[in-house]
Design an enzyme around this catalytic site. Structure first.
Site, mmCIF file in Angstrom:
data_model
loop_
_atom_site.group_PDB
_atom_site.id
_atom_site.type_symbol
_atom_site.label_atom_id
_atom_site.label_comp_id
_atom_site.label_asym_id
_atom_site.label_seq_id
_atom_site.Cartn_x
_atom_site.Cartn_y
_atom_site.Cartn_z
ATOM 1 N N HIS A 6 -23.020 29.351 7.223
ATOM 2 C CA HIS A 6 -22.304 29.119 5.964
ATOM 3 C C HIS A 6 -22.233 27.635 5.600
ATOM 4 O O HIS A 6 -21.253 27.165 5.022
ATOM 5 C CB HIS A 6 -20.889 29.710 6.008
ATOM 6 C CG HIS A 6 -20.884 31.199 6.096
ATOM 7 N ND1 HIS A 6 -19.727 31.939 6.078
ATOM 8 C CD2 HIS A 6 -21.890 32.093 6.215
ATOM 9 C CE1 HIS A 6 -20.027 33.223 6.184
ATOM 10 N NE2 HIS A 6 -21.332 33.338 6.264
ATOM 11 N N HIS A 99 -21.406 35.495 -0.967
ATOM 12 C CA HIS A 99 -20.801 36.285 0.117
ATOM 13 C C HIS A 99 -19.642 37.130 -0.396
ATOM 14 O O HIS A 99 -18.666 37.358 0.301
ATOM 15 C CB HIS A 99 -20.332 35.337 1.227
ATOM 16 C CG HIS A 99 -20.132 35.988 2.571
ATOM 17 N ND1 HIS A 99 -19.119 36.884 2.820
ATOM 18 C CD2 HIS A 99 -20.806 35.866 3.729
ATOM 19 C CE1 HIS A 99 -19.178 37.275 4.074
ATOM 20 N NE2 HIS A 99 -20.200 36.668 4.656
ATOM 21 N N GLU A 263 -26.132 39.643 0.906
ATOM 22 C CA GLU A 263 -26.384 38.216 0.729
ATOM 23 C C GLU A 263 -27.884 38.001 0.525
ATOM 24 O O GLU A 263 -28.651 37.944 1.478
ATOM 25 C CB GLU A 263 -25.875 37.440 1.943
ATOM 26 C CG GLU A 263 -24.387 37.636 2.199
ATOM 27 C CD GLU A 263 -23.996 37.192 3.589
ATOM 28 O OE1 GLU A 263 -24.139 35.993 3.902
ATOM 29 O OE2 GLU A 263 -23.562 38.054 4.385
#
Length: 297
Positions: A6, A99, A263
């Site tokens: 991330h 996300h 995603e």
């Protein structure tokens, strides 16, 4: 940990973005463009961060990222990404995605309701991972989903095979030292893998000429979702690490089975796998991508 999941210590999702340009508001859609300028070295990490004692994440080159979100009258939620490498000398790596969690039964639906929703993924192959959930090396095309709980070529509910930790997952036996001998469902505590999308054909071409990534629908509400993208992969995540720390708009806490994500992106760990589609953004280069989440009932 040891991986830049991330975006690292302070990923783009944890920055404050600025609106650029006017709000989009016309007869068929509404929307907004948000911008983030990420400096060379991405100096947003904490002092003492691994490999960066003075405080930075370490990504080279300044990049300017614009993300445009629109919602139209056809029930299509579109995300368009544009990232410009502002440096004339430095290359960097970039792999933008979204996300958002989905639960087509609706907010404040019954606990575990996501497991009863059907998912279909347009992929013949997926990327098995090591024990840290990084794709195994030397598998540019992943492994076949056929004969495994990862086969969503035809629709299945998320929960129907998520506990089959003893089922074949087509992970090469030679990678047992990297997986610790554990099955893929056990490593991820469910689904949390990259599916390698099939090549686009007329039958899988949708809005804006995009390729079909996945579909989902809830038999109770009748709501359906189709995901369209120009990216080569989709990370399907079944919310395995939701532990009740996230609280929704009506005060509900979210746990496993509360939602899932699609995603759309390049494959994880692409900078370290030359055989994967590249995530390198060269000096003065521009990255552009579009994903559409289309809802119906």
């Amino acid at each position: 940990g040891v991986n830049s999941l991330h975006g690292g210590l302070v990923g783009f999702g944890n920055h404050i973005w600025s609106q650029v340009g006017p709000l989009i508001h016309n007869s068929h859609e509404v929307g907004v463009t948000l911008q983030l300028v990420s400096p060379n070295g991405d100096s947003s990490g904490a002092v003492g961060s691994p490999g960066c004692p003075s405080g930075c994440t370490g990504y080279p080159a300044q990049i300017t990222v614009d993300v445009t979100f629109t919602l139209n009258n056809a029930g299509q939620y579109q995300i368009h990404y544009k990232a410009v490498n502002d440096s004339s000398t430095l290359a960097t790596v970039l792999n933008l995605t979204n996300h958002s969690y989905f639960n087509l039964a609706g907010e404040n639906s019954a606990a575990g309701s996501a497991y009863g929703q059907y998912v279909q993924i347009n992929a013949n192959n997926y990327s098995p991972t090591d024990s840290t959930q990084i794709p195994l090396p030397g598998l540019p095309n992943g492994v076949p989903v056929a004969g495994t709980p990862f086969d969503f070529r035809s629709p299945h509910t998320i929960g129907s095979r998520i506990s089959e930790v003893s089922a074949p997952d087509n992970t090469p036996a030679s990678d047992a030292s990297l997986t610790g001998g554990k099955s893929q469902l056990l490593i991820a505590q469910g689904y949390d893998h990259n599916w390698i999308l099939n090549a686009q054909i007329p039958q899988t071409t949708g809005p804006d000429g995009l390729n079909l990534a996945a579909k989902a629908w809830d038999p109770g509400s009748g709501r359906a979702l189709a995901v369209w993208t120009d990216q080569p992969g989709v990370q399907f995540y079944s919310g395995n690490f939701l532990t009740g720390t996230l609280v929704g708009i009506s005060g509900n806490t979210y746990r496993q089975g509360a939602g899932y994500t699609f995603e759309t992106q390049h494959f994880p760990d692409s900078p370290n796998e030359p055989s994967f589609p590249t995530t390198t953004l060269n000096p003065n280069a521009t990255f552009a991508s579009t994903t559409v989440f289309a809802f119906s009932s």
